[in-house]
Motif scaffolding. Sequence first.
Motif, PDB file in Angstrom:
ATOM      1  N   TRP A  10       0.927  -1.101  -0.084  1.00 54.37           N
ATOM      2  CA  TRP A  10      -0.102  -0.179  -0.101  1.00 54.37           C
ATOM      3  C   TRP A  10       0.850   1.281   0.038  1.00 54.37           C
ATOM      4  CZ3 TRP A  10      -4.376  -1.681  -1.552  1.00 54.37           C
ATOM      5  CH2 TRP A  10      -4.802  -2.759  -1.026  1.00 54.37           C
ATOM      6  N   THR A  11       2.159   1.064  -0.444  1.00 52.28           N
ATOM      7  CA  THR A  11       2.895   2.287  -0.497  1.00 52.28           C
ATOM      8  C   THR A  11       2.658   2.797  -1.831  1.00 52.28           C
ATOM      9  OG1 THR A  11       4.670   1.341   0.728  1.00 52.28           O
ATOM     10  CG2 THR A  11       5.532   3.261  -0.691  1.00 52.28           C
ATOM     11  N   LYS A  12       2.535   4.276  -1.862  1.00 54.42           N
ATOM     12  CA  LYS A  12       2.177   5.029  -3.120  1.00 54.42           C
ATOM     13  C   LYS A  12       3.334   5.324  -3.921  1.00 54.42           C
ATOM     14  CE  LYS A  12      -0.238   9.322  -4.632  1.00 54.42           C
ATOM     15  NZ  LYS A  12      -0.869  10.500  -4.280  1.00 54.42           N
ATOM     16  N   VAL A  13       3.487   4.884  -5.072  1.00 56.74           N
ATOM     17  CA  VAL A  13       4.662   5.139  -6.135  1.00 56.74           C
ATOM     18  C   VAL A  13       4.339   5.878  -7.286  1.00 56.74           C
ATOM     19  CG1 VAL A  13       5.625   2.831  -5.206  1.00 56.74           C
ATOM     20  CG2 VAL A  13       4.186   2.929  -7.028  1.00 56.74           C
ATOM     21  N   THR A  14       5.374   6.405  -7.946  1.00 60.48           N
ATOM     22  CA  THR A  14       5.246   6.973  -9.198  1.00 60.48           C
ATOM     23  C   THR A  14       5.847   6.222 -10.391  1.00 60.48           C
ATOM     24  OG1 THR A  14       5.077   9.257  -7.948  1.00 60.48           O
ATOM     25  CG2 THR A  14       5.726   9.313 -10.226  1.00 60.48           C
ATOM     26  N   ILE A  15       5.494   6.023 -11.186  1.00 59.26           N
ATOM     27  CA  ILE A  15       5.741   5.110 -12.397  1.00 59.26           C
ATOM     28  C   ILE A  15       6.149   6.153 -13.532  1.00 59.26           C
ATOM     29  CG2 ILE A  15       5.610   3.235 -13.795  1.00 59.26           C
ATOM     30  CD1 ILE A  15       3.702   2.088 -11.571  1.00 59.26           C
ATOM     31  N   ARG A  16       7.517   6.017 -14.102  1.00 60.93           N
ATOM     32  CA  ARG A  16       7.784   6.766 -15.271  1.00 60.93           C
ATOM     33  C   ARG A  16       8.435   6.165 -16.450  1.00 60.93           C
ATOM     34  NH1 ARG A  16       7.760  12.222 -13.800  1.00 60.93           N
ATOM     35  NH2 ARG A  16       8.026  12.667 -11.403  1.00 60.93           N
ATOM     36  N   GLY A  17       7.955   6.589 -17.688  1.00 62.16           N
ATOM     37  CA  GLY A  17       8.563   5.531 -18.730  1.00 62.16           C
ATOM     38  C   GLY A  17       7.867   6.156 -20.071  1.00 62.16           C
ATOM     39  N   GLU A  18       7.769   5.478 -20.970  1.00 62.30           N
ATOM     40  CA  GLU A  18       7.451   5.813 -22.432  1.00 62.30           C
ATOM     41  C   GLU A  18       6.224   5.164 -22.856  1.00 62.30           C
ATOM     42  OE1 GLU A  18      10.867   5.081 -24.784  1.00 62.30           O
ATOM     43  OE2 GLU A  18      12.197   6.422 -23.604  1.00 62.30           O
ATOM     44  N   ASN A  19       5.467   5.792 -23.706  1.00 61.59           N
ATOM     45  CA  ASN A  19       4.220   4.939 -24.381  1.00 61.59           C
ATOM     46  C   ASN A  19       3.296   4.503 -23.257  1.00 61.59           C
ATOM     47  OD1 ASN A  19       4.975   5.660 -26.850  1.00 61.59           O
ATOM     48  ND2 ASN A  19       6.383   3.711 -26.917  1.00 61.59           N
ATOM     49  N   LEU A  20       3.121   5.159 -21.965  1.00 57.38           N
ATOM     50  CA  LEU A  20       2.330   4.650 -21.007  1.00 57.38           C
ATOM     51  C   LEU A  20       0.899   4.665 -21.229  1.00 57.38           C
ATOM     52  CD1 LEU A  20       4.784   5.776 -17.952  1.00 57.38           C
ATOM     53  CD2 LEU A  20       4.702   3.615 -19.236  1.00 57.38           C
ATOM     54  N   GLY A  21       0.310   5.177 -22.235  1.00 60.84           N
ATOM     55  CA  GLY A  21      -0.951   5.024 -22.689  1.00 60.84           C
ATOM     56  C   GLY A  21      -1.430   6.490 -23.158  1.00 60.84           C
ATOM     57  N   SER A  59       0.184  11.040 -17.356  1.00 65.39           N
ATOM     58  CA  SER A  59       0.442  11.440 -18.689  1.00 65.39           C
ATOM     59  C   SER A  59       0.986   9.926 -19.436  1.00 65.39           C
ATOM     60  CB  SER A  59       1.615  12.483 -18.762  1.00 65.39           C
ATOM     61  OG  SER A  59       2.717  12.060 -18.233  1.00 65.39           O
ATOM     62  N   ALA A  60       1.603  10.364 -20.673  1.00 69.98           N
ATOM     63  CA  ALA A  60       2.091   8.975 -21.272  1.00 69.98           C
ATOM     64  C   ALA A  60       3.336   8.636 -20.684  1.00 69.98           C
ATOM     65  CB  ALA A  60       1.975   9.330 -22.937  1.00 69.98           C
ATOM     66  N   SER A  61       3.978   9.440 -19.819  1.00 67.84           N
ATOM     67  CA  SER A  61       5.311   9.062 -19.212  1.00 67.84           C
ATOM     68  C   SER A  61       5.127   9.028 -17.719  1.00 67.84           C
ATOM     69  CB  SER A  61       6.119  10.250 -19.724  1.00 67.84           C
ATOM     70  OG  SER A  61       5.745  11.231 -19.071  1.00 67.84           O
ATOM     71  N   LYS A  62       3.996   9.010 -17.071  1.00 72.76           N
ATOM     72  CA  LYS A  62       3.830   9.038 -15.790  1.00 72.76           C
ATOM     73  C   LYS A  62       2.178   8.520 -15.319  1.00 72.76           C
ATOM     74  CE  LYS A  62       3.858  12.212 -11.694  1.00 72.76           C
ATOM     75  NZ  LYS A  62       3.737  13.756 -11.371  1.00 72.76           N
ATOM     76  N   ILE A  63       2.471   7.611 -14.290  1.00 72.65           N
ATOM     77  CA  ILE A  63       1.297   6.934 -13.582  1.00 72.65           C
ATOM     78  C   ILE A  63       1.616   6.972 -12.109  1.00 72.65           C
ATOM     79  CG2 ILE A  63      -0.152   4.643 -13.449  1.00 72.65           C
ATOM     80  CD1 ILE A  63       0.756   4.363 -16.266  1.00 72.65           C
ATOM     81  N   VAL A  64       0.554   7.275 -11.331  1.00 69.34           N
ATOM     82  CA  VAL A  64       0.666   7.164  -9.942  1.00 69.34           C
ATOM     83  C   VAL A  64      -0.061   5.964  -9.434  1.00 69.34           C
ATOM     84  CG1 VAL A  64       0.393   8.234  -7.603  1.00 69.34           C
ATOM     85  CG2 VAL A  64       1.348   9.563  -9.533  1.00 69.34           C
ATOM     86  N   CYS A  65       0.250   5.210  -8.550  1.00 67.69           N
ATOM     87  CA  CYS A  65      -0.702   4.064  -7.997  1.00 67.69           C
ATOM     88  C   CYS A  65      -0.123   3.511  -6.513  1.00 67.69           C
ATOM     89  CB  CYS A  65      -0.668   2.730  -8.858  1.00 67.69           C
ATOM     90  SG  CYS A  65       0.939   2.065  -9.035  1.00 67.69           S
ATOM     91  N   ARG A  66      -0.903   2.542  -6.197  1.00 65.35           N
ATOM     92  CA  ARG A  66      -0.313   1.935  -4.716  1.00 65.35           C
ATOM     93  C   ARG A  66       0.094   0.571  -5.110  1.00 65.35           C
ATOM     94  NH1 ARG A  66      -0.958   4.869  -0.036  1.00 65.35           N
ATOM     95  NH2 ARG A  66      -2.300   6.732  -0.143  1.00 65.35           N
ATOM     96  N   VAL A  67       0.926   0.071  -4.133  1.00 66.90           N
ATOM     97  CA  VAL A  67       1.462  -1.090  -4.324  1.00 66.90           C
ATOM     98  C   VAL A  67       0.644  -1.963  -3.456  1.00 66.90           C
ATOM     99  CG1 VAL A  67       3.343  -3.119  -3.932  1.00 66.90           C
ATOM    100  CG2 VAL A  67       4.013  -0.435  -4.763  1.00 66.90           C
TER     101      VAL A  67
END
Length: 885
Positions: A21-32, A56-64
Motif C-alpha cells: 500500500w505504498t504510493k509510487v510514481t511510475i515513469r516511462g515511455e508510451n504509458l497510454g 500522462s504518457a510518461s507518468k502513472i501514480v498508484c499504490r503497491v
Amino acid sequence: MSRSRQPPLVTGISPNEGIPWTKVTIRGENLGTGPTDLIGLTICGHNCLLTAEWMSASKIVCRVGQAKNDKGDIIVTTKSGGKGTSTVSFKLLKPEKIGLLDQSAVWVDEMNYYDMRTDRNKGIPPLSLRPANPLGIEIEKSKFPQKNLETLFPGMSADFTSENFSAAWYLIENHSTTSFEQLKMAVTNLKRQANKKSEGSLAYVKGGLSTFFEAQDALSAIHQKLEADGTEKVEGSMTQKLENVLNRASTTADTLFQEVLGRKDKADSTRNALNVLQRFKFLFNLPLNIERNIQKGDYDVVINDYEKAKSLFGKTEVQVFKKYYAEVETRIEALRELLLAKLLETPSTLHDQKRYIRYLSDLHALGDPAWQCIGAQHRWILQLMHGCKEGYVQDLKGTPGLHSPMLDLDNDTRPLVLGHLSQTASLKRGSSFQSGRDDSWRYKTPHRVAFVEKLTKLVLSQLPNFWKLWISYVNGSLFSETAEKSGQIERSKNVRQRQNDFKKMIQEVMQCLVKLIRGALLPLSIPECGVRQYGGWEVKSELSGQWLAHVIQTIRLTYESLTALEIPNDMLQTIQDLILDLRVRCVMVTLQHTAEEIKRLAEKEDWIVDNEGLTSLPCQFEQCIVHSLQSLKGVLECKPGEASVFQQPKTQEEVCQLSINIMQIFIYCLEQLSTKPDADVDTTHLSVDVSSPDLFGSIHEDFSLTSVSMASLKELDQRLFENYIELKADPIVGSLEPGIYAGYFDWKDCLPPTGVRNYLKEALVNIIAVHAEVFTISKELVPRVLSKVVEAVSEELSRLMQCVSSFSKNGALQARLEICALRDTVAVHLTPESKSSFKQALEALPQLSSGADKKLLEELLNKFKSSMHLQLTCFQAASSTMMKT
C-alpha cells in the motif's frame, strides 16, 4: 493487425522499495494515450489497476498491493500498445507490525491483523490483539511442556501484556534455540523501539508526512466542491438532503418487502427449529436407537450413548429435552431388567456373567447384581447335583430319568480342571482298573459308580467358574474402571460382610457332594432325616472292593482338582473324611469278598498233585490273598493330607478279625475236603456273615493273627493225621490176630518153625502199600506216617503176645522169629513207643535155651530177609536216606 503505437516501457519508479500500500510514481515511455487506454498495471505480480491514476504518457501514480514476490517488474498494458516491459524493478518490504498502543500515520485494519500465536492473518476481536514480535527476531517455539513451565514460574505468565509477565518464561517458550547473535540483534531492536517512543508524535508525523498532505488535499477538494454547490444556501446542506432521501428510500423499501420479510421470519423460525432438531438429533433419535441396539445385542453402544446423554441432558430444564430423556431412562431401565435376567439365567459361561455384570455396573443398576449372580450359580450347582442323583436313581429303578448314565460314561473322558491332573487321572485309572479289560467294562459299570463319576465331573465343571466369579468379585475385576472407582469403598464393605456367606455356599456344595456320595455308597452313615434327600437307591448288593477303590481314586482326583483352585482346606475337610470312610469300607468289603472266594475254593479242588505232592488249592489260596492285598495297596496308601486307615482301634480290631476269619475258613475248607468224599463237599453252611466275630468262637484279643492261625492249622494237621493213621493202621492191626490163629494155630502145640508165616508178610505188604501211597504224595511224610503205623502194629503184636498163657518151645521160637522179623524190617521207623512194645512182646516169650535154637532163628531171619528183599527195599532206601542225612 499492427498497432499504431509502441508497447509501454517503464524506465523508473519512485520509491523503488516499500511496504504494501505504498504510493509510487511510475515513469516511462508510451504509458497510454489517456486513462481509458490504460488496461493493466502489475507490480511484482500483483494487479494495481484499481489504485492507478494516469497522469500522462510518461507518468502513472498508484499504490503497491500485496505482491506475491518480494521483488518484481512493473508491467503496464495499454489498448494502443499492448503489454509492455520494464527496465527497473520494485522491492516489496515486509510490513512493520503495529500494535494497539503504537502511534501510526495510517489506518490499521484491526479485523485482518497478523497473529503471531498462529503465524497467520486472522480476523480476531481487537481486545485480543497484541504486538506480534516485540524482539523483532524469528520465533522458534520450544517443545518444553507447558505444565513444567507453570511449575517453574508459579503465578507468572509468558504474555508480555500481562501484569505478571515473566521474561525468562517468554524466552524459554519462544527463543529456546535462538543464537546469541540473534539475541544481540533483538536488544538493538528493543533500543530502536524505545528511541522511537522517546521522540514523541513528531517522529511519526515526519514519517507519515505524505499521508497528512494527501488527507489535507482530499479535505480541501471536498470543501471546494461543497462551496461550489449553490443548493446549500437555498435548500439546506447537501448532507441533510441526502439523509432525507435515504430515509424515504428505507421507508419505501420496508413497505415493499414487508410480506417478504414476514415470510423470511417464518422461514427463519422454521429453519431454527430444524437446526435445533439437527443439532440435538442424538437425543431425539436415542430411544429408537437404544431399542435397535438392544435387539442387535450391541449393549456397549447403548451404554456409551446413555452416558453421553446423561452428561448432556441429565440436569436439563428444557421441557422437550426432559421428556425425551425420560423416554431414554425408561428404555434403560428395561435394559437393566433384561441384563439382570440374562445374568441370572442358567447355565451360562463365566465370560457372559462378567460381561453382563459390567454392563449392569456401567448402567448403575440398583443392588448388587454380581452377588445375585453368585447366589444364582450356587443354587444352580445344587440343583444339578440333586438332579443328577434323581436321574440315576430313576434309571436304576427302570424309569428313564433326565440323564442316561451309560451313555454319559461311554463318552466321558472326564475333563478335569487342570491338565496335569487329567493326565494323572488317566494314567492311574488305566493302570489300576482298565488294564487287561476290554471296552465292555464301561457298559457294566454299576449305577452308583457311574453316578459318582458323573457327580464329580459335574462339580469340577461348575465349581471352578463359581470360584473364579467370587475371586473376580473380591478383587473388583468384575466391574468397569468407572464403576470400580466409584464403588470401591462400598464393595469392600460388602465383601467383608459376604465372605462368610460365600464360605457357607462352598461348604454347602461340599456337604451336598459328600452326602450324595455317602447316600449312594455308605447309606448307613446318613442320618435318617437325610435319607430321603440324599439316599433312595434301594440296592441290596454292595459294591465290590475293586469298584470302591475306583470310586476312591475318582474322589481323590476331585479333591486334588479342588485343592488346585486354592479352596481352603477347611472347606474340603468333609471330602477327606469321606475318603477315609470309603477306604475303611473298601478294606472291609475286600476282606469279606476274599473270604467268600476262599470259601468256594473247596468246590474248585481238582486233586491233581504236583511233584511236591501239592494240589492247586494252596496256590489258589495264595493267589486270592495276593490279589486282595494288591487291590488294597492304593487304598491303604496315604495321599497328602490323608490319615491312616488303621488309626482307629475299632478298625484295627475289625480288620484283624476279618483276617482271622479268612484263615479259619480256609482251614475249614481243608477239613471238609479231607473228611468227605468229593461229591459230598458242602460249603453252604459257610454262607453266614464272615465278618461275625462269633463265627469260630471268641478269640482272645491278646493273641496275634499268626499264633491263632498256626494253632488252628496245627490242630487240623493233627486231626487229619490221626484220622489217616486210624484209617490205614486199623485194617493192618485188625488182620494180625486172625492171621496168627488161622488154621487153628496153637502156641502150645505147633511144629518147628520153617519161616515167617503169611499173616506177617501180609501185614508188611500192607505197610509197604501205605508207604507207597504216602511216598507218592510226599516223601517227607513217610517217616511220620510209618512210625505211627508201626507203633500201632507193634502195640497190637505186644498185646497178642502178652495174652498167650504159655508157649511151647516151637511156639516161642516161632513167635520170636516173627517179632524179630517185623522189628528188623521196620527198624528205620521205630520210635521209643514201638521199641518198648517190641521189647514187651519179646519179654513175654520164654528165653532161648540152646545155641541150636539161636542159630535156627538167625537162619530163618536171613532166609526171610533174602526172600522178601524186593519188598523190603523201600525200608532200606529210607534207611540209607536217613543215614546220609
